[in-house]
Design a protein around this motif. Structure first.
Motif, short mmCIF file in Angstrom:
data_model
loop_
_atom_site.label_atom_id
_atom_site.label_comp_id
_atom_site.label_asym_id
_atom_site.label_seq_id
_atom_site.Cartn_x
_atom_site.Cartn_y
_atom_site.Cartn_z
N PHE A 293 -9.07 8.79 -10.93
CA PHE A 293 -8.04 7.93 -11.50
C PHE A 293 -7.11 7.51 -10.38
CE2 PHE A 293 -3.73 7.31 -13.08
CZ PHE A 293 -3.94 6.33 -14.04
N THR A 294 -6.85 6.24 -10.30
CA THR A 294 -5.87 5.73 -9.34
C THR A 294 -5.24 4.47 -9.90
OG1 THR A 294 -5.46 5.08 -7.05
CG2 THR A 294 -7.55 4.38 -8.01
N THR A 295 -4.04 4.20 -9.48
CA THR A 295 -3.41 2.94 -9.81
C THR A 295 -3.26 2.08 -8.57
OG1 THR A 295 -1.21 3.86 -9.48
CG2 THR A 295 -2.11 3.96 -11.73
N ALA A 296 -3.66 2.62 -7.42
CA ALA A 296 -3.49 1.92 -6.15
C ALA A 296 -4.74 1.09 -5.84
CB ALA A 296 -3.24 2.93 -5.02
N TYR A 297 -4.54 -0.19 -5.62
CA TYR A 297 -5.63 -1.06 -5.22
C TYR A 297 -5.94 -0.83 -3.74
CZ TYR A 297 -4.79 -3.37 -9.62
OH TYR A 297 -4.64 -3.63 -10.97
N ALA B 272 0.83 -1.21 0.00
CA ALA B 272 0.00 0.00 0.00
C ALA B 272 0.86 1.26 0.00
CB ALA B 272 -0.94 0.00 1.21
N THR B 273 1.94 1.25 0.77
CA THR B 273 2.84 2.41 0.83
C THR B 273 3.50 2.65 -0.51
OG1 THR B 273 3.24 2.02 3.19
CG2 THR B 273 4.85 3.37 2.01
N LEU B 274 3.99 1.59 -1.15
CA LEU B 274 4.63 1.74 -2.45
C LEU B 274 3.64 2.16 -3.54
CD1 LEU B 274 7.15 -1.23 -2.36
CD2 LEU B 274 7.71 1.22 -2.50
N MET B 275 2.40 1.68 -3.47
CA MET B 275 1.41 2.11 -4.45
C MET B 275 1.09 3.59 -4.30
SD MET B 275 -1.32 -1.00 -5.05
CE MET B 275 -1.84 -1.09 -3.34
N ALA B 276 1.15 4.10 -3.07
CA ALA B 276 0.89 5.51 -2.84
C ALA B 276 2.06 6.38 -3.28
CB ALA B 276 0.58 5.76 -1.36
N GLY C 237 6.11 -11.54 -7.75
CA GLY C 237 5.21 -10.95 -8.74
C GLY C 237 4.09 -10.13 -8.14
N VAL C 238 4.13 -9.90 -6.82
CA VAL C 238 3.12 -9.03 -6.21
C VAL C 238 3.38 -7.59 -6.63
CG1 VAL C 238 2.19 -8.17 -4.02
CG2 VAL C 238 2.79 -10.58 -4.25
N LEU C 239 4.62 -7.17 -6.56
CA LEU C 239 5.04 -5.87 -7.08
C LEU C 239 5.60 -6.11 -8.47
CD1 LEU C 239 6.82 -4.41 -3.92
CD2 LEU C 239 4.53 -3.86 -4.76
N THR C 240 4.97 -5.50 -9.47
CA THR C 240 5.36 -5.78 -10.85
C THR C 240 6.18 -4.67 -11.50
OG1 THR C 240 3.29 -4.89 -11.69
CG2 THR C 240 3.35 -7.26 -11.20
N GLY C 241 6.35 -3.56 -10.82
CA GLY C 241 7.14 -2.47 -11.36
C GLY C 241 6.94 -1.22 -10.54
N ARG C 242 7.81 -0.26 -10.77
CA ARG C 242 7.70 1.05 -10.11
C ARG C 242 7.82 2.09 -11.21
NH1 ARG C 242 11.67 0.21 -4.94
NH2 ARG C 242 11.45 -2.03 -4.93
N LYS D 190 11.30 -9.72 -1.91
CA LYS D 190 10.48 -10.94 -1.94
C LYS D 190 9.15 -10.67 -2.66
CE LYS D 190 8.06 -13.37 1.42
NZ LYS D 190 7.82 -13.62 2.82
N LEU D 191 8.55 -9.52 -2.40
CA LEU D 191 7.29 -9.16 -3.07
C LEU D 191 7.50 -8.98 -4.57
CD1 LEU D 191 5.97 -6.69 -0.36
CD2 LEU D 191 4.88 -8.86 -1.02
N GLU D 192 8.64 -8.44 -4.95
CA GLU D 192 8.96 -8.30 -6.38
C GLU D 192 9.19 -9.67 -7.01
OE1 GLU D 192 12.27 -5.58 -6.15
OE2 GLU D 192 10.97 -3.85 -6.49
N ALA D 193 9.95 -10.52 -6.35
CA ALA D 193 10.24 -11.85 -6.88
C ALA D 193 8.97 -12.70 -7.02
CB ALA D 193 11.25 -12.57 -5.99
#
Length: 157
Positions: free
Chosen positions: A146-150, A13-17, A48-53, A43-46
C-alpha cells in the motif's frame, strides 16, 4: 508533470513520503533555502499538483478489518443515473475510492468496513439509493502493498 522541474519533483516526492517535515528540512533535501522552497510548495498547491496533506492510518487499528473491491455494472449510462450514483457513493464514507472504468465493469469501488455485517449494510444502503444492474464483490484477504506516493522521477534528465 512535464512542466515541473527537478526541484518541484523532489519537493513533491519528499512531501508524499512525509508531509510532516518542516519546510527547512524539505528545502535542505531539495537544495533550496526555506523561502524559495515555501513559495514553490504554495505554487504546487495553487496549481493543483499538491491536493492535500493528510495523516495515513492503519485501517485494522481503527476497526476497519475488511477491504472489499466492488465492481458495479450500471443499468444505463444516462447523466441522470450517473448523478444519482455519484451522490449515493459520496454519501457513504465507507466507500474510500470510486473509479469509472472501461471494460466489463462500469465502476470500481474500494470499500473499508468493520466486518461482513457492515458490508452487507453498506450494500443494502447503496442498492436502495440507486438502481444497479450487477454488483461483484472481491474480498481482500491481505494487504500486501500500500502506498499513496506516486513514483515521481527525481533524477536529472
Amino acid at each position: 508533470m512535464d512542466d515541473l522541474d527537478l526541484i518541484d519533483r523532489k519537493i513533491v516526492a519528499t512531501l508524499m513520503a512525509d508531509a510532516t517535515l518542516p519546510v527547512a528540512q524539505i528545502a535542505d533535501k531539495v537544495g533550496l533555502s526555506q523561502t524559495p522552497c515555501w513559495k514553490r510548495i504554495q505554487k504546487l498547491e495553487a496549481a493543483g499538483v499538491l491536493t492535500g496533506r493528510v495523516a495515513l492510518a492503519d485501517p485494522g487499528r481503527l476497526g476497519f478489518d475488511l477491504t472489499v473491491f466492488v465492481g458495479i455494472e450500471a443499468p444505463d449510462h444516462s447523466e441522470e443515473w450517473r448523478e444519482i450514483f455519484g451522490r449515493a457513493v459520496a454519501s457513504l464514507p465507507q466507500i474510500m475510492e470510486v473509479y469509472r472504468m472501461a471494460g466489463e465493469m462500469d465502476y470500481l469501488l474500494r470499500v473499508s468496513v468493520q466486518d461482513m455485517a457492515a458490508f452487507d449494510a453498506l450494500y443494502k444502503q447503496l442498492t436502495n439509493a440507486v438502481a444497479i444492474k450487477n454488483v461483484t464483490s472481491h474480498f481482500a484477504m491481505e494487504r500486501m502493498k500500500f502506498t499513496t506516493a506516486y513514483p515521481v522521477d527525481t533524477r536529472t534528465r
